[in-house]
Design a protein around this motif. Structure first.
Motif, PDB file in Angstrom:
ATOM      1  N   ALA A 134      -4.419   0.374 -11.224  1.00 24.88           N
ATOM      2  CA  ALA A 134      -4.758  -0.254 -10.449  1.00 24.88           C
ATOM      3  C   ALA A 134      -4.705  -1.932  -9.961  1.00 24.88           C
TER       4      ALA A 134
ATOM      5  N   THR B 212      -9.449   4.152   2.544  1.00 28.89           N
ATOM      6  CA  THR B 212     -10.043   4.824   0.648  1.00 28.89           C
ATOM      7  C   THR B 212     -10.917   3.855  -0.033  1.00 28.89           C
TER       8      THR B 212
ATOM      9  N   THR C 292      -6.490  -4.997   1.842  1.00 27.46           N
ATOM     10  CA  THR C 292      -7.353  -4.328   0.157  1.00 27.46           C
ATOM     11  C   THR C 292      -7.889  -4.750  -0.468  1.00 27.46           C
TER      12      THR C 292
ATOM     13  N   THR D  93      -3.883  10.701  -8.923  1.00 22.58           N
ATOM     14  CA  THR D  93      -3.847  12.200  -8.186  1.00 22.58           C
ATOM     15  C   THR D  93      -3.524  13.496  -8.196  1.00 22.58           C
TER      16      THR D  93
ATOM     17  N   GLN E   3      -1.675   5.637 -11.280  1.00 22.71           N
ATOM     18  CA  GLN E   3      -1.129   4.312 -11.728  1.00 22.71           C
ATOM     19  C   GLN E   3      -2.309   3.749 -12.421  1.00 22.71           C
TER      20      GLN E   3
ATOM     21  N   LYS F  97      -0.238   5.058  -1.030  1.00 21.20           N
ATOM     22  CA  LYS F  97      -1.598   4.596  -2.008  1.00 21.20           C
ATOM     23  C   LYS F  97      -3.099   4.806  -0.308  1.00 21.20           C
TER      24      LYS F  97
ATOM     25  N   VAL G 288       0.823  -1.352  -0.420  1.00 26.67           N
ATOM     26  CA  VAL G 288      -0.130   0.255  -0.044  1.00 26.67           C
ATOM     27  C   VAL G 288       1.496   1.401   0.210  1.00 26.67           C
TER      28      VAL G 288
END
Length: 260
Positions: A186, A62, A110, A176, A184, A55, A52
Motif C-alpha cells: 500500500a 475501509t 484516501t 486479500t 499489494q 480497493k 481506489v
C-alpha cells in the motif's frame, strides 16, 4: 555525510518530529538556509484516473479508503472531504455521473498516501501535493565524514518512507487472499504500469559512479551477527555482511538527491 553530499534532503513526514541521530552540528544562522522546493498544499486533479480501483467498497469505509457520499460533481466531493471528520485525506476519487451503474456519483477519500491510479474513464482522482524542502551550503564547514547512523546500538533506517528496513516492509503489505499470496504494497512501492527511463551514455555515467561500502568493522563497539561462529565468512547484504550504496552514475541528473 560530508561536503560532497550537500543537497541531501532531510524532512519530517506528516508533521512528525524529526530526530537526527549521529548528525554533525553545523554552526550557521537561520538566514543561511534557502528554499529548495517549497510547494503549498495544492489539490491536483487527474481526469480518467481511478486511485481506489479494486480497493474501495461501494458506499462503505475501509481502513484506508473512506466513503464520503454521493454527489453531482467534483466540487461537492472536495467540499465534503474538507468538512469530513474521517480525514485528513491524501487523495480523493470521484465517480462522475456519466460512469453509470451503482458506483456513479460516489466520492472516496484516501487517508494513506497510496498513489498508483489506474486509467478508467469518467473517474477523477485528486492528489494533495505539497513540499517544504530547504537547503544549506556546507562548503567550508569541515564536517568530516559519517559512514552511517546508529540509534543506540541498532542500525538506523535511511531516510526513506514508509520504511527502509526490509524486515518491516510487510507492515505495508495488504493481502486479500493469504492462502494464495495475493496482495499489494500500500505504501512505498510502485504498483501501477510505469515507463522506464531512456538509455544513457553508460561509459560516461559509470565513470562517475561512487560505491560506498560499510560493515560491522565501522562500528567496533556494536555487537554484530558476523562476530558469531561462521559469521566472518559472510559477505552478503545486511547484518551478516556489507551495506552498499551507489552515488552519481546512472542516477546523476535523474533523481534528487542521486543517492540515499
Amino acid at each position: 555525510i560530508d561536503p560532497s553530499l550537500s543537497g541531501l534532503t532531510i524532512q519530517n513526514y506528516e508533521g512528525e518530529e524529526a530526530i537526527i541521530s549521529g548528525g554533525v552540528p553545523v554552526a550557521v544562522s537561520k538566514a543561511a538556509w534557502s528554499p529548495y522546493k517549497v510547494i503549498p498544499p495544492t489539490w491536483t486533479p487527474y481526469a480518467n484516473m481511478n486511485n481506489v480501483y479494486g480497493k474501495a467498497q461501494s458506499r462503505a469505509d475501509t481502513p484506508d479508503i473512506k466513503y464520503l457520499g454521493d454527489f453531482d460533481n467534483l466540487a461537492e466531493c472536495e467540499s465534503a472531504a474538507k468538512n469530513s471528520t474521517k480525514g485528513p485525506f491524501h487523495s480523493l476519487t470521484f465517480n462522475e455521473p456519466a460512469y453509470g451503474g451503482s458506483w456513479a456519483k460516489q466520492c472516496f477519500g484516501t487517508v494513506s498516501d497510496f498513489w498508483a491510479p489506474t486509467p478508467e474513464n469518467n473517474i477523477v482522482s485528486v492528489r494533495l501535493l505539497q513540499q517544504n524542502t530547504w537547503r544549506l551550503n556546507v562548503t567550508g564547514q569541515d564536517l568530516g565524514a559519517m559512514l552511517g547512523m546508529r540509534v543506540g546500538q541498532a542500525r538506523a533506517v535511511r531516510a526513506k518512507y514508509p520504511n527502509g528496513a526490509p524486515e518491516l516492509s510487510g507492515e505495508w503489505y495488504i493481502c486479500t487472499d493469504p492462502a494464495m499470496g495475493n496482495g499489494q504494497y500500500a505504501n512505498g512501492w510502485v504498483t501501477a504500469t510505469t515507463q522506464w527511463l531512456p538509455p544513457v551514455n553508460q561509459t560516461a555515467r559509470m565513470a562517475s559512479t561512487v560505491e560506498v561500502v560499510t560493515n560491522g568493522t565501522n562500528w567496533p563497539g556494536v555487537e554484530w551477527p558476523n562476530s558469531e561462529e561462521g559469521g566472518s565468512e559472510w559477505t552478503g547484504m545486511g547484518d551478516w555482511g556489507d551495506y552498499h550504496i551507489g552515488m552519481d552514475g546512472f542516477c546523476a541528473g535523474k533523481v534528487s538527491p542521486p543517492a540515499g
